[in-house]
Design a protein around this motif. Structure first.
Motif, PDB file in Angstrom:
ATOM      1  N   SER A   1       0.740  -1.284  -0.153  1.00  0.00           N
ATOM      2  CA  SER A   1      -0.073  -0.075   0.051  1.00  0.00           C
ATOM      3  C   SER A   1       0.729   1.124   0.048  1.00  0.00           C
ATOM      4  CB  SER A   1      -0.886   0.041   1.258  1.00  0.00           C
ATOM      5  OG  SER A   1      -0.098   0.134   2.278  1.00  0.00           O
ATOM      6  N   ALA A   2       0.190   2.348  -0.373  1.00  0.00           N
ATOM      7  CA  ALA A   2       1.029   3.744  -0.344  1.00  0.00           C
ATOM      8  C   ALA A   2       1.603   3.960   1.026  1.00  0.00           C
ATOM      9  CB  ALA A   2       0.008   4.621  -0.828  1.00  0.00           C
ATOM     10  N   GLN A   3       0.628   3.652   1.985  1.00  0.00           N
ATOM     11  CA  GLN A   3       1.098   3.997   3.638  1.00  0.00           C
ATOM     12  C   GLN A   3       2.080   3.061   3.927  1.00  0.00           C
ATOM     13  OE1 GLN A   3      -2.088   3.122   2.340  1.00  0.00           O
ATOM     14  NE2 GLN A   3      -3.722   4.200   3.273  1.00  0.00           N
ATOM     15  N   LEU A   4       2.303   1.831   3.583  1.00  0.00           N
ATOM     16  CA  LEU A   4       3.637   1.141   3.722  1.00  0.00           C
ATOM     17  C   LEU A   4       4.786   1.700   3.248  1.00  0.00           C
ATOM     18  CD1 LEU A   4       5.058  -1.285   5.085  1.00  0.00           C
ATOM     19  CD2 LEU A   4       4.079  -2.766   3.295  1.00  0.00           C
ATOM     20  N   LEU A   5       4.786   2.186   1.887  1.00  0.00           N
ATOM     21  CA  LEU A   5       5.782   2.517   1.019  1.00  0.00           C
ATOM     22  C   LEU A   5       6.091   3.919   1.870  1.00  0.00           C
ATOM     23  CD1 LEU A   5       4.724   1.803  -2.551  1.00  0.00           C
ATOM     24  CD2 LEU A   5       6.330   0.427  -1.021  1.00  0.00           C
ATOM     25  N   GLN A   6       5.321   4.660   2.211  1.00  0.00           N
ATOM     26  CA  GLN A   6       5.621   5.939   2.880  1.00  0.00           C
ATOM     27  C   GLN A   6       6.208   5.475   4.059  1.00  0.00           C
ATOM     28  OE1 GLN A   6       5.402   9.006   1.575  1.00  0.00           O
ATOM     29  NE2 GLN A   6       5.933  10.098   3.528  1.00  0.00           N
ATOM     30  N   ALA A   7       5.915   4.594   4.997  1.00  0.00           N
ATOM     31  CA  ALA A   7       6.551   4.336   6.179  1.00  0.00           C
ATOM     32  C   ALA A   7       7.893   3.992   6.014  1.00  0.00           C
ATOM     33  CB  ALA A   7       5.741   3.301   7.001  1.00  0.00           C
ATOM     34  N   LEU A   8       8.075   2.980   5.035  1.00  0.00           N
ATOM     35  CA  LEU A   8       9.572   2.507   4.849  1.00  0.00           C
ATOM     36  C   LEU A   8      10.434   3.628   4.289  1.00  0.00           C
ATOM     37  CD1 LEU A   8       8.678  -0.732   2.960  1.00  0.00           C
ATOM     38  CD2 LEU A   8       9.421  -0.376   5.512  1.00  0.00           C
ATOM     39  N   LYS A   9       9.975   4.736   3.960  1.00  0.00           N
ATOM     40  CA  LYS A   9      10.992   5.822   3.489  1.00  0.00           C
ATOM     41  C   LYS A   9      11.515   6.486   4.781  1.00  0.00           C
ATOM     42  CE  LYS A   9       9.540   8.499   0.238  1.00  0.00           C
ATOM     43  NZ  LYS A   9       8.834   9.562  -0.735  1.00  0.00           N
ATOM     44  N   ASP A  10      11.182   6.229   5.984  1.00  0.00           N
ATOM     45  CA  ASP A  10      11.645   6.940   7.258  1.00  0.00           C
ATOM     46  C   ASP A  10      13.232   6.767   7.064  1.00  0.00           C
ATOM     47  OD1 ASP A  10      12.489   7.686   9.705  1.00  0.00           O
ATOM     48  OD2 ASP A  10      10.791   6.834  10.669  1.00  0.00           O
ATOM     49  N   SER A  11      14.102   7.906   7.118  1.00  0.00           N
ATOM     50  CA  SER A  11      15.218   8.103   7.128  1.00  0.00           C
ATOM     51  C   SER A  11      16.033   7.536   8.297  1.00  0.00           C
ATOM     52  CB  SER A  11      15.706   9.542   7.263  1.00  0.00           C
ATOM     53  OG  SER A  11      15.436  10.256   8.241  1.00  0.00           O
ATOM     54  N   ALA A  12      15.170   7.053   9.483  1.00  0.00           N
ATOM     55  CA  ALA A  12      15.833   6.680  10.686  1.00  0.00           C
ATOM     56  C   ALA A  12      16.086   5.200  10.244  1.00  0.00           C
ATOM     57  CB  ALA A  12      14.917   6.602  11.719  1.00  0.00           C
ATOM     58  N   PHE A  13      15.594   4.300   9.400  1.00  0.00           N
ATOM     59  CA  PHE A  13      15.942   3.073   8.969  1.00  0.00           C
ATOM     60  C   PHE A  13      17.459   2.608   8.336  1.00  0.00           C
ATOM     61  CE2 PHE A  13      11.116   2.647   8.873  1.00  0.00           C
ATOM     62  CZ  PHE A  13      10.957   2.777  10.012  1.00  0.00           C
TER      63      PHE A  13
END
Length: 293
Positions: free
Chosen positions: A231-243
């Protein structure tokens, strides 16, 4: 025991493509006379709770050595190498093996060692349990088979590993050298089921991942995300620079990943695996991990 002292054995074959908890029984015996005039039904015992574990497929050329470092301590805790640069006050959840007993006794306050080196980073598997990500329950089961196979293969090589889902708070972990047994697979993956639609919906952004899952991703060296169509929500969450992780996105389903997913993955250097079944995904995944040595 039946009349006449003859022992009987009843075997039942359970055919199911679903993993998780299954209730079998209680067994019911139906007896009739040759003419069908009389009928007697007898129920014996209670139902049995069975755990059907996922199908484990071979993960081919997985390297026996890798860049993934495993922790030397207990479950999800850093090992004590003996080298530290300071002491700090004990906090709830700290490993008891890091307590510095001489200074704790002298000051009257429990102190723990703060190590120079950061804790060893772990391998993380994030399994998408959002129902909308899969075209069918069969696709979800293929994804579960793949995740279970990777957990088995990675822990067999002695790497530290954490397993989380996109719609629950729970995270399961195995420390370096700790095997994941068949019982572990059955028990853990029985809890990994498609979430109810009302629970699956959430705000856009990093809030799409629960707090404990985000913590696991922050400390990871590499992460494999197992999904159908993300989903778009999951892709957006995985863009977190803290990962600070190397990311592999595994899409299991009848269709190839959408152009949106490919455009999202390319600038990040994210590897995208697409396959219709767990076996094909496992082959591609092992080739990627071998190439990363």
């Amino acid at each position: 025991m039946p009349p006449g002292g003859i022992r009987s054995h009843l075997a039942i074959t359970l055919r199911t493509h679903r993993h998780g908890e299954v209730i079998v029984g209680p067994p019911t015996l139906v007896q009739t006379d040759p003419f069908g005039l009389c009928r007697r039904t007898t129920t014996s015992g209670d139902g049995r709770r069975l755990l059907v574990r996922p199908r484990i497929v071979a993960v081919g050329r997985l390297a026996k050595t890798s860049r993934i470092r495993s922790s030397a301590g207990g479950r999800g805790t850093p090992g004590d190498s003996g080298d530290y640069d300071a002491l700090r006050a004990y906090e709830l959840g700290d490993d008891h093996r890091l307590i510095h007993w001489p200074n704790s006794a002298r000051t009257g306050q429990i102190l723990v060692r703060r190590h120079v080196a950061s804790p060893a980073r772990e391998f993380v598997i994030l399994h998408d349990t959002t129902p909308a990500a899969y075209a069918s329950l069969e696709d979800f089961e293929e994804a579960v088979d793949f995740s279970a196979s990777v957990v088995t293969a990675v822990t067999r090589l002695g790497h530290a590993l954490r397993l989380g889902t996109t719609t629950s708070e729970g995270v399961w972990s195995w420390s370096g050298g700790e095997r994941c047994t068949a019982d572990d697979i059955a028990r853990v993956f029985a809890s990994i089921q498609p979430a109810e639609p009302r629970r699956a919906s959430g705000p856009v952004g990093t809030a799409a991942l629960r707090t404990s899952v985000r913590r696991a991703l922050v400390r990871s060296a590499t992460c494999t995300v197992v999904t159908g169509e993300p989903s778009a929500q999951l892709l957006q969450a995985l863009k977190d620079s803290a990962f600070p992780m190397r990311l592999i996105l595994v899409c299991l389903g009848p269709h190839r990943p959408s152009d949106e997913v490919v455009r999202w993955a390319q600038p990040r250097g994210t590897a995208v695996i697409d396959s219709t079944d767990a076996r094909g995904a496992a082959v591609q995944w092992s080739m990627l991990t071998e190439a990363a040595r």
